[in-house]
Write an enzyme that holds these catalytic residues in place. Sequence first.
Site, mmCIF file in Angstrom:
data_model
loop_
_atom_site.group_PDB
_atom_site.id
_atom_site.type_symbol
_atom_site.label_atom_id
_atom_site.label_comp_id
_atom_site.label_asym_id
_atom_site.label_seq_id
_atom_site.Cartn_x
_atom_site.Cartn_y
_atom_site.Cartn_z
ATOM 1 N N LYS A 93 0.802 -1.017 0.256
ATOM 2 C CA LYS A 93 0.382 0.508 -0.700
ATOM 3 C C LYS A 93 0.954 1.057 0.276
ATOM 4 O O LYS A 93 1.927 0.835 0.760
ATOM 5 C CB LYS A 93 -0.715 -0.038 1.263
ATOM 6 N N CYS A 191 -3.359 8.366 -7.568
ATOM 7 C CA CYS A 191 -4.744 8.383 -6.763
ATOM 8 C C CYS A 191 -5.730 9.199 -7.150
ATOM 9 O O CYS A 191 -5.294 10.994 -7.061
ATOM 10 C CB CYS A 191 -4.411 8.092 -5.379
ATOM 11 N N LYS A 229 2.583 4.795 -12.041
ATOM 12 C CA LYS A 229 1.204 4.050 -12.179
ATOM 13 C C LYS A 229 0.068 5.755 -12.645
ATOM 14 O O LYS A 229 0.576 6.728 -12.249
ATOM 15 C CB LYS A 229 0.211 3.611 -10.826
#
Length: 427
Positions: A93, A191, A229
Amino acid sequence: MASLSLTQIRTKSSFPELAVTRRVRTGLTLPGRFGLRVVASESSKAAAEPDLSVTVNGLHMPNPFVIGSGPPGTNYTVMKRAFDEGWGAVIAKTVSLDAAKVINVTPRYARLRAGANGSAKGQIIGWENIELISDRPLETMLKEFEQLKKEYPDRILIASIMEEYDKAAWEELIDRVEQTGIDAIEVNFSCPHGMPERRMGAAVGQDCALLEEVCGWVNAKATVPVWAKMTPNITDITQPARVSLRSGCEGVAAINTIMSVMGIDLKTLRPEPCVEGYSTPGGYSSKAVHPIALAKVMNIAKMMKSEFNDKDYSLSGIGGVETGSDAAEFILLGADTVQVCTGVMMHGYGLVKKLCDELKDFMKMHNFSSIEDFRGASLEYFTTHTDLVRRQQEAIQQRKAVKKGLQSDKDWTGDGFVKETESMVSN
């Protein structure tokens, strides 16, 4: 396989604006960061059973299935379980320097089921979360990374990191996670709902100028492979992917979750997930995002193939993977690895055995002996609509040229109107 012993040697990049590093493994010199090939095990050719192992950016994995960053990698206990179950790699995480800034709420998940909105029955096809990055102290997470690498020296552990717009903070975070012995870094530029006011997550991934600067900081400091990402919440996902690779990243991972509002409770008129009567848009994942993820991965793969020589870089596909068939689709589009996060939350860590068995079944059906045998095999079949029109017109002309079937109604003989109609060439 022994764990990587990494040293740093400065060398010139294919891109003159960036100085990059070369890593040396005990007994083996790896190529420069821009020359890391992605290959499948040579033993696969001789094995009767398909070989799922892959080597990505110099990192060997027993299979291409990777635990995606999120709740399934939240602590030592669950990451250990993932390794014990047989996952190819684990991405922890996302961590940052100051976990005290991260405050989660409950409930933080909402589900979309097949059927009427708000139905308690039916298959879960969509999953929304408003969960932030790790709220555990960085020191705790680092100790657990170190412990995992001691216990599983031959398994791949990847740290996911995210920081504010501060070069010193990024450099400190990279230095601290690398000291634990992690094998690679995935940078969370994606995110969708995590502290954008601090220029974190998707706030960076959606701003290519900012992304280029931060990637420069990261890659100048990192001595292990770096994956960027990507956020899908952008018009053209190839733009940030291109910037990330040009700025020194060895790989791209796509996609993170899609910004969404899961729904409104039609009894209370409140949005979900509902926290004290209120909510906020969150990240959408699970089966329903799979087609969107495939399109994004396809676009990135085509860009990488045409502009970067895709064999020198890696691509990790993410989005709605629950079966081996889902994974095969990502690999057919050029992905080297396939990440699973929501699927693990729904089906458990043992899911990897099912994924491996089903992927092997697919490979046997086509007589593929290794992942590399079919990686990117379907990519060439994507083209423009204009080209589709041209191809169809040419095919019609070719069929007419060989007089396949009747040419028009005037050629009917009356011996079976249905058969004669179906034999006619399309115009």
